[in-house]
Design a protein around this motif. Sequence first.
Motif, mmCIF file in Angstrom:
data_model
loop_
_atom_site.group_PDB
_atom_site.id
_atom_site.type_symbol
_atom_site.label_atom_id
_atom_site.label_comp_id
_atom_site.label_asym_id
_atom_site.label_seq_id
_atom_site.Cartn_x
_atom_site.Cartn_y
_atom_site.Cartn_z
ATOM 1 N N ALA A 32 0.833 -1.203 0.000
ATOM 2 C CA ALA A 32 0.000 0.000 0.000
ATOM 3 C C ALA A 32 0.872 1.259 0.000
ATOM 4 C CB ALA A 32 -0.919 -0.001 1.218
ATOM 5 N N LEU A 33 1.943 1.251 0.800
ATOM 6 C CA LEU A 33 2.851 2.405 0.837
ATOM 7 C C LEU A 33 3.516 2.618 -0.518
ATOM 8 C CD1 LEU A 33 4.593 1.995 4.331
ATOM 9 C CD2 LEU A 33 2.720 3.527 3.704
ATOM 10 N N LEU A 34 3.866 1.537 -1.194
ATOM 11 C CA LEU A 34 4.487 1.660 -2.524
ATOM 12 C C LEU A 34 3.501 2.240 -3.542
ATOM 13 C CD1 LEU A 34 6.457 -1.726 -2.686
ATOM 14 C CD2 LEU A 34 7.390 0.562 -2.291
ATOM 15 N N ASP A 35 2.221 2.000 -3.311
ATOM 16 C CA ASP A 35 1.192 2.502 -4.217
ATOM 17 C C ASP A 35 0.703 3.899 -3.839
ATOM 18 O OD1 ASP A 35 1.272 0.187 -5.669
ATOM 19 O OD2 ASP A 35 -0.439 -0.744 -4.654
ATOM 20 N N THR A 36 1.369 4.538 -2.876
ATOM 21 C CA THR A 36 0.901 5.830 -2.360
ATOM 22 C C THR A 36 0.654 6.878 -3.450
ATOM 23 O OG1 THR A 36 1.859 5.522 -0.161
ATOM 24 C CG2 THR A 36 1.500 7.791 -0.882
ATOM 25 N N PRO A 37 1.581 7.098 -4.413
ATOM 26 C CA PRO A 37 1.319 8.126 -5.443
ATOM 27 C C PRO A 37 0.024 7.881 -6.215
ATOM 28 C CG PRO A 37 3.622 7.475 -5.477
ATOM 29 C CD PRO A 37 2.927 6.508 -4.566
ATOM 30 N N ASP A 42 -5.858 9.163 -6.836
ATOM 31 C CA ASP A 42 -7.236 8.682 -6.826
ATOM 32 C C ASP A 42 -8.074 9.439 -5.807
ATOM 33 O OD1 ASP A 42 -9.235 6.286 -7.431
ATOM 34 O OD2 ASP A 42 -9.204 6.572 -5.265
ATOM 35 N N ARG A 43 -7.539 9.642 -4.621
ATOM 36 C CA ARG A 43 -8.294 10.309 -3.558
ATOM 37 C C ARG A 43 -8.415 11.811 -3.785
ATOM 38 N NH1 ARG A 43 -11.886 8.145 -1.561
ATOM 39 N NH2 ARG A 43 -11.805 7.337 -3.647
ATOM 40 N N VAL A 44 -7.414 12.413 -4.430
ATOM 41 C CA VAL A 44 -7.475 13.848 -4.715
ATOM 42 C C VAL A 44 -8.551 14.135 -5.759
ATOM 43 C CG1 VAL A 44 -6.230 15.788 -5.758
ATOM 44 C CG2 VAL A 44 -5.109 14.382 -4.036
ATOM 45 N N THR A 45 -8.678 13.261 -6.738
ATOM 46 C CA THR A 45 -9.602 13.519 -7.841
ATOM 47 C C THR A 45 -11.003 12.963 -7.615
ATOM 48 O OG1 THR A 45 -8.791 11.519 -8.966
ATOM 49 C CG2 THR A 45 -7.749 13.606 -9.543
ATOM 50 N N LEU A 554 -5.039 7.756 4.092
ATOM 51 C CA LEU A 554 -5.132 7.574 2.646
ATOM 52 C C LEU A 554 -5.483 6.130 2.292
ATOM 53 C CD1 LEU A 554 -4.645 8.228 -0.361
ATOM 54 C CD2 LEU A 554 -2.192 7.888 0.065
ATOM 55 N N HIS A 555 -4.784 5.193 2.897
ATOM 56 C CA HIS A 555 -4.954 3.778 2.544
ATOM 57 C C HIS A 555 -6.277 3.222 3.069
ATOM 58 C CE1 HIS A 555 -0.858 4.258 1.281
ATOM 59 N NE2 HIS A 555 -0.521 4.630 2.500
ATOM 60 N N ALA A 556 -6.718 3.714 4.222
ATOM 61 C CA ALA A 556 -8.010 3.275 4.751
ATOM 62 C C ALA A 556 -9.147 3.758 3.853
ATOM 63 C CB ALA A 556 -8.195 3.801 6.173
#
Length: 593
Positions: A32-37, A42-45, A554-556
């Motif tokens: 999940a941390l590696l997928d952060t960007p 996704d969450r910003v948009t 973010l990940h939750a």
Amino acid sequence: MKEDTSSIAEGNPVTPGKKLKSFSGFHNYVQALLDTPFRLLDRVTARSMDETELVEMKGRSQHDMKRTLSWWDLIWFGMGGVVGAGIFVLTGQEAKTHAGPAVVLSYVISGTSAMFSAFCYTEFAVEIPVAGGSFAYLRVELGDFVAYIAAGNILLEYVIAGAAVARSWTSYLATLCNKDSDFFLIKANHLANDYNQLDPIAVGVLVVVCVVAIFSTKGTSRFNYIASIFHIAVLLFIIVGGLIKADAKNLKDFAPFKAHGIFQSAAVLFFAYVGFDAVSTLAEETKNPGKDIPIGLVGSMVITTVLYCLLALSLCLMQNYANLDDKAAFSVAFQAVGWGWAKYIVAAGALKGMTSVLLVGAVGQARYLTHIARTQLLPQWLAKVNERTGTPIYATTIMISATAVVAFFTELNILANLLSVSTLFLFALVALALLVRRYYSSGVTSRKNLIKLIVFILTILGSSIASAVYWANSKGWVGYIIVLPLWLVGTIGIWLFVPIAKKPKVWGVPFVPFLPSASIAINIFLLGSIDKASFVRFGIWTGVLLIYYLFVGLHASYDVAQEQRKKKEDTTKLKLDEEKGVSPVVDDSQSQT
């Protein structure tokens, strides 16, 4: 922006107690941390939907809050949440150090800004009547990430406001006991300045408020408006008594600190209007949001602004601004004009007012925290509503505990300035969200119109920020010849060239886009009058929020969104299969999970 595909789901899409995928194991968390960007984008948009906040999010609290409040309750909640420490403490402080008798104008400026914000809040609260208040509104219009940053500042706002009011409560109690305002404070010499005056009474008051707020929202409302009758009587006594003992000579040097002092004072005095947004968090418990919220929210703000201006005027007429006491101004002023007995009435009224502010604040902040937890940005147990009381017990307790810790250590002047930064930032975001709501809708607004809207909004924001920076660093006026026309160009540009995408169903803000645009400009402009140290503290807090978000929140929220998307896709596929006459296929591996 894209719509978050979470819509109305039956039941709770996230099983209580079930670990989210990103936190179900070390390997999953690292991935999940590696997928952060990617997840951050996704969450910003992604944007939530009205129906998601109204139905699905509420379902995560297990029990509904009770709809027991009317417009009458909301007016008193609005006044009870606002008329407290701000008017009784900051009026004397700001008149003495920044504005002089022109503090009345400072209240007009900050009151106008607060009124514009109240209009914006009202439309949202009517359209999306949920406990999340501005957090829910921003999730729908500006996305998950912006809403989260705002949410952190909402919680900071309430903690600081409650702490400041609790400490002021102690000062006025000392006055009522005929002691110096700092009599009950305990000096801790080994702690840093501004944090070494310990206030155990403030902690005790907050504990009592917590118990009352947990017990019943309707009961809290009844206590609030019955006690507020006494409070209004005290305020009228102060106004009439101040005019009786008035000396017009005290207004002779009306604006000793000039325009800069007036606006600097207005920025700090915005603290005196903090609390009205708590009314929007009660929308979920209101019988008829479309009628009750506009009357309650706007009505309470009009009454409050008029009272503030009259109270400030009466104070400055009684005593010269240079001689005002900066902690208990009204009590000391009555003593100075020979009405020593009146200070006890003032102190009692102030204590009542601040008690109401604490109580309404406790109710409002718990509702914010509840809705934030519903989105999984915070632990979901904070979202639980007690079946018997119909109130969020865990959220109330956590927020009051945090407030008590801050109140125990921190001086009022530190709290007031930091609170103003957080609040002005939040109110500007809500006004921005209203512009987006009216002029952008996925599937309705064309790409060309979206680009125009973004350009005009950036013009409004850029000119507003430029005016604040210019005000903070220059005493000239030439710069405003540039920035004010730019703001006007951005606002008129939206009005003329961007078609309205969504009209309010029940109640709407008048004079759109001019009113929300003016709200953005005033709130940002007032930020230019706040001291740099407060911005540093604000930046540190925002940094802490970002760290938590990138590693946890973010990940939750991403996992929840993915579960919701999958559920909607499965539901859509099932409906299509039923229409085609195809029997659903059961996946044994999925049914066992």
